[in-house]
Structures are given as C-alpha cells and as structure tokens.
Design a protein around this motif. Structure first.
Motif, PDB file in Angstrom:
ATOM      1  N   ARG A 206       0.846  -1.197   0.000  1.00 24.61           N
ATOM      2  CA  ARG A 206       0.000   0.000   0.000  1.00 24.61           C
ATOM      3  C   ARG A 206       0.881   1.246   0.000  1.00 24.61           C
ATOM      4  O   ARG A 206       2.026   1.202   0.444  1.00 24.61           O
ATOM      5  CB  ARG A 206      -0.901   0.021   1.238  1.00 24.61           C
ATOM      6  N   PRO A 207       0.348   2.384  -0.490  1.00 27.09           N
ATOM      7  CA  PRO A 207       1.035   3.654  -0.296  1.00 27.09           C
ATOM      8  C   PRO A 207       0.734   4.190   1.104  1.00 27.09           C
ATOM      9  O   PRO A 207      -0.345   3.953   1.655  1.00 27.09           O
ATOM     10  CB  PRO A 207       0.431   4.551  -1.377  1.00 27.09           C
ATOM     11  N   ASP A 208       1.694   4.903   1.678  1.00 26.21           N
ATOM     12  CA  ASP A 208       1.523   5.472   3.016  1.00 26.21           C
ATOM     13  C   ASP A 208       2.236   6.813   3.062  1.00 26.21           C
ATOM     14  O   ASP A 208       3.459   6.871   3.202  1.00 26.21           O
ATOM     15  CB  ASP A 208       2.081   4.529   4.076  1.00 26.21           C
ATOM     16  N   ASN A 209       1.464   7.891   2.898  1.00 26.50           N
ATOM     17  CA  ASN A 209       2.014   9.241   2.839  1.00 26.50           C
ATOM     18  C   ASN A 209       3.053   9.340   1.719  1.00 26.50           C
ATOM     19  O   ASN A 209       2.710   9.226   0.568  1.00 26.50           O
ATOM     20  CB  ASN A 209       2.585   9.647   4.195  1.00 26.50           C
ATOM     21  N   ASP A 211       5.589   7.254   1.138  1.00 24.21           N
ATOM     22  CA  ASP A 211       6.285   5.977   0.972  1.00 24.21           C
ATOM     23  C   ASP A 211       5.355   4.924   0.385  1.00 24.21           C
ATOM     24  O   ASP A 211       4.127   5.023   0.494  1.00 24.21           O
ATOM     25  CB  ASP A 211       6.805   5.449   2.315  1.00 24.21           C
ATOM     26  N   ILE A 213       4.709   0.989   1.114  1.00 21.17           N
ATOM     27  CA  ILE A 213       4.982  -0.091   2.047  1.00 21.17           C
ATOM     28  C   ILE A 213       4.962  -1.395   1.263  1.00 21.17           C
ATOM     29  O   ILE A 213       3.951  -1.730   0.633  1.00 21.17           O
ATOM     30  CB  ILE A 213       3.953  -0.144   3.189  1.00 21.17           C
ATOM     31  N   LYS A 219      10.018  -0.041   3.494  1.00 25.40           N
ATOM     32  CA  LYS A 219       9.492   1.198   2.942  1.00 25.40           C
ATOM     33  C   LYS A 219      10.398   1.696   1.825  1.00 25.40           C
ATOM     34  O   LYS A 219      11.627   1.637   1.936  1.00 25.40           O
ATOM     35  CB  LYS A 219       9.406   2.281   4.016  1.00 25.40           C
TER      36      LYS A 219
END
Length: 244
Positions: A206-209, A211, A213, A219
């Motif tokens: 998944r995208p996280d801000n 980054d 993941i 990351k």
C-alpha cells in the motif's frame, strides 16, 4: 502450459480443448506454448487432483451437479492467485461471482457462437504467462545470471553501484542504473517511484504518505515532485491486475 477443463459434458470438454489448441496454433508466432490438457467431469474430481500452481488455466462450467464452478473457483482463488480462471455458462446471473474470484473470462454457451470472447480471454491468459516468463540477463562478478522479473522486488543505485533486490537476496550487478532504466520501465509492472529507484508493483502492499509499504514491511520513498503521477500509475496497474 497446463490446462484443466472441468465440465460434466464430454462434448463440451472436447470442444474447449479443440478451440484452445487452435488458439495456440493461430498465435504460435507470439507464444511458444505447447498446451497440455487434463479433463474432469466434476468439480469434486478436479479438487481431488488439484494442487496450487499445477495449472496455468482452468476452464470451469458454472452449472454442475453438487459443487458448482463458482465453488471450485473460490478454492482456486484462495490458494493460487496466478491461475487464470475462465467460466463457461448458459446464464449471466453469476457474472458478479466471476469478478469476486478474479476470473479473466465469462463466456456464454454455445461457445462456438462466442469465439471473440473466448479469444479475448485466452489472449489475457497467454499474456500473463509471457509476463511470468520474462526476465533479464545481468552481469555480476560471478558471471552472467538470468533473473525473472517476477523475482525482482526493486532495483536502486547507491553511488555508482546498481543493486537488484530479489525475493531471496540482494545482488550487486555490473552496469549503470540508467542503462537498466528503460528496460525495466518497458514492462508495465515496474514503476520509478523515486530517483534511482524502480519498484515491482506486484510487491507493493500500500502507499503510506510519502512511501510505498512493501509486502515485506520495507518502505521505499515516493518522489514528492512526481507523487500524483506515481500514485496514479500504481492505481491504474492495481485496477487492471484485479480485473476491476
């Protein structure tokens, strides 16, 4: 290519085998594939012999006695995400169920009246196989090595050294990152998410801000300047892969 045909009617199984053989004969300049068929008259018999990874394509009749084609497909989808499922049916009432197990084809009977749909599903299945076989030959201090793209998680460059991060190891390769760049970006599963980092989107959780993941928990940064484009390309790939 290993293909299973699950239908309670012998004449239907024979027809599917004939059409699939004709398909690969027509596409022999594109795909160097020799199909091997196994026929099953019930879903129960198929599941008794099924193990994950055994078949590249499974043709399923939806309406069979006892266990249905949908039930069989759910079992396949649980254990084998790479298997291409193609349904045959006399009704479209279960089409949404087909999406739920990521079937690549939903073809109405009589099959001979819907050959364009059959060929479209086969084109998708064959292209998936081609992607699975694709790779690159790289040079290391130990000599040349052939790497399948499916086993490359990402590549990056630190200083003047290029690294290939595989599913089971990290590999230092000879050659400049910029020379590998166009080769990988020509394959739509790869995305340059940051300067000197190219990621295999199949390994993104998944995208996280700012980054991505990875499924491993690692990351990788997303370029702020190109963030909107990077995330759009990732979503487009994800949607196409899921068949949404």
């Amino acid at each position: 290519m290993r293909i299973a045909i699950v239908d309670d009617l012998k004449n239907e199984r024979t027809l599917v085998q004939k059409l699939a053989s004709q398909y690969f004969d027509d596409r022999k300049t594109l795909y160097d594939v020799t199909p091997h068929f196994e026929e099953y008259e019930t879903g129960e018999r198929f599941l008794e012999n099924y193990i994950p990874g055994k078949y590249e394509i499974v043709f399923l009749d939806i309406y069979m006695d006892k266990i249905t084609g949908i039930d069989v497909a759910k079992r396949i989808a649980t254990f084998d995400k790479d298997c291409s499922i193609i349904f045959f049916t006399t009704s479209d009432e279960h089409q949404l169920d087909g999406y739920s197990v990521h079937a690549i084809g939903y073809i109405m009977k009589p099959i001979s009246d819907h050959l364009p749909a059959f060929y479209t599903a086969m084109d998708y299945a064959a292209s998936r196989l081609l992607m699975d076989q694709a790779g690159i030959t790289v040079t290391t201090d130990c000599g040349e090595i052939y790497l399948h793209y499916r086993n490359i998680v990402y590549i990056d460059c630190i200083g003047r050294t290029t690294y290939f991060h595989l599913t089971n190891m990290d590999l230092t390769v000879l050659g400049k990152f910029k020379d590998y760049q166009p080769i990988f970006l020509a394959d739509n599963r790869f995305l340059e998410c940051y300067r000197n980092i190219i990621i295999n989107m199949d390994y993104i959780d998944r995208p996280d801000n700012d980054d991505f993941i990875l499924k491993s928990g690692e990351k990788l940064p997303i370029s702020r300047r190109k963030k909107a484009t990077v995330l759009e390309n990732h979503m487009t790939y994800f949607v196409k892969k899921r068949g949404m």
